[in-house]
Design a protein around this motif. Sequence first.
Motif, PDB file in Angstrom:
ATOM      1  N   GLU A  78       0.860  -1.203  -0.066  1.00  0.00           N
ATOM      2  CA  GLU A  78       0.190   0.016   0.208  1.00  0.00           C
ATOM      3  C   GLU A  78       0.915   1.265   0.052  1.00  0.00           C
ATOM      4  OE1 GLU A  78      -3.188   0.425  -0.038  1.00  0.00           O
ATOM      5  OE2 GLU A  78      -3.898  -1.645   0.173  1.00  0.00           O
ATOM      6  N   PRO A  79       1.111   1.903  -1.165  1.00  0.00           N
ATOM      7  CA  PRO A  79       2.030   3.071  -1.198  1.00  0.00           C
ATOM      8  C   PRO A  79       1.702   4.041  -0.167  1.00  0.00           C
ATOM      9  CG  PRO A  79       0.918   2.680  -3.419  1.00  0.00           C
ATOM     10  CD  PRO A  79       0.476   1.522  -2.457  1.00  0.00           C
ATOM     11  N   VAL A  80       0.286   4.497  -0.229  1.00  0.00           N
ATOM     12  CA  VAL A  80       0.068   5.709   0.720  1.00  0.00           C
ATOM     13  C   VAL A  80       0.351   5.454   1.975  1.00  0.00           C
ATOM     14  CG1 VAL A  80      -2.223   6.712   1.541  1.00  0.00           C
ATOM     15  CG2 VAL A  80      -1.834   5.914  -0.705  1.00  0.00           C
ATOM     16  N   ILE A  81       0.189   4.352   2.757  1.00  0.00           N
ATOM     17  CA  ILE A  81       0.767   3.864   3.925  1.00  0.00           C
ATOM     18  C   ILE A  81       2.064   3.698   4.035  1.00  0.00           C
ATOM     19  CG2 ILE A  81       0.580   1.922   5.659  1.00  0.00           C
ATOM     20  CD1 ILE A  81      -2.270   1.246   4.798  1.00  0.00           C
ATOM     21  N   ILE A  82       2.754   3.208   3.095  1.00  0.00           N
ATOM     22  CA  ILE A  82       4.124   3.205   3.141  1.00  0.00           C
ATOM     23  C   ILE A  82       4.851   4.521   3.241  1.00  0.00           C
ATOM     24  CG2 ILE A  82       6.369   2.560   1.822  1.00  0.00           C
ATOM     25  CD1 ILE A  82       4.707   0.148   0.616  1.00  0.00           C
ATOM     26  N   ILE A  83       4.328   5.504   2.341  1.00  0.00           N
ATOM     27  CA  ILE A  83       4.828   6.866   2.419  1.00  0.00           C
ATOM     28  C   ILE A  83       4.652   7.406   3.744  1.00  0.00           C
ATOM     29  CG2 ILE A  83       4.880   9.105   1.257  1.00  0.00           C
ATOM     30  CD1 ILE A  83       4.486   7.550  -1.391  1.00  0.00           C
ATOM     31  N   GLY A  84       3.143   7.562   4.285  1.00  0.00           N
ATOM     32  CA  GLY A  84       2.664   8.369   5.103  1.00  0.00           C
ATOM     33  C   GLY A  84       3.238   7.981   6.508  1.00  0.00           C
ATOM     34  N   GLN A  85       3.514   6.431   6.463  1.00  0.00           N
ATOM     35  CA  GLN A  85       4.038   5.987   8.127  1.00  0.00           C
ATOM     36  C   GLN A  85       5.338   5.913   7.797  1.00  0.00           C
ATOM     37  OE1 GLN A  85       2.488   5.517  10.646  1.00  0.00           O
ATOM     38  NE2 GLN A  85       0.592   5.936   9.740  1.00  0.00           N
ATOM     39  N   GLY A  86       6.235   5.884   6.776  1.00  0.00           N
ATOM     40  CA  GLY A  86       7.513   5.892   6.697  1.00  0.00           C
ATOM     41  C   GLY A  86       8.093   7.190   7.227  1.00  0.00           C
ATOM     42  N   LEU A  87       7.434   8.331   6.783  1.00  0.00           N
ATOM     43  CA  LEU A  87       7.882   9.779   6.930  1.00  0.00           C
ATOM     44  C   LEU A  87       7.505  10.041   8.399  1.00  0.00           C
ATOM     45  CD1 LEU A  87       6.892  11.510   3.870  1.00  0.00           C
ATOM     46  CD2 LEU A  87       9.361  10.774   4.576  1.00  0.00           C
ATOM     47  N   ALA A  88       6.281   9.397   8.888  1.00  0.00           N
ATOM     48  CA  ALA A  88       5.860   9.809  10.292  1.00  0.00           C
ATOM     49  C   ALA A  88       6.646   9.169  11.278  1.00  0.00           C
ATOM     50  CB  ALA A  88       4.332   9.505  10.409  1.00  0.00           C
ATOM     51  N   THR A  89       7.221   7.897  10.984  1.00  0.00           N
ATOM     52  CA  THR A  89       8.052   7.171  12.135  1.00  0.00           C
ATOM     53  C   THR A  89       9.213   8.116  12.072  1.00  0.00           C
ATOM     54  OG1 THR A  89       6.887   5.161  11.420  1.00  0.00           O
ATOM     55  CG2 THR A  89       8.982   4.957  12.498  1.00  0.00           C
ATOM     56  N   LEU A  90       9.855   8.334  11.018  1.00  0.00           N
ATOM     57  CA  LEU A  90      11.191   9.410  11.166  1.00  0.00           C
ATOM     58  C   LEU A  90      10.930  10.309  12.390  1.00  0.00           C
ATOM     59  CD1 LEU A  90      12.316   9.283   7.495  1.00  0.00           C
ATOM     60  CD2 LEU A  90      13.221   8.031   9.604  1.00  0.00           C
TER      61      LEU A  90
END
Length: 112
Positions: A78-90
Amino acid sequence: MLIQYGQALNAYFYDVFIAKFDFWLAFGLVAQLLFTARFLVQWISSERAGQSVVPMAFWFFSMGGGLMTLIYGLAKREPVIIIGQGLATLIYIRNIMLIIKNRGAASKTLDR
């Protein structure tokens, strides 16, 4: 007509939550619960303090829920989840680092 909408809604929820239930759905639900718990922790802490506060536990729940949701997104592609949570986790990790750094600096100031 209303009965048809009700039946369609029932069929939809059955398909989404029962028929497609697997490890990843369970994992994703736990991730979302963990992520949601951060708001409860923040709210309770703020109510106790009588002002808006963001406790360290908020950032740990954010990081845990965010990482789990990122893993879920990766597994489900799921690209939307990957991008959103990848950046947020940082951001969550950086906030934890800053809190730890400032606590260390504050304790050194008190030791003088």
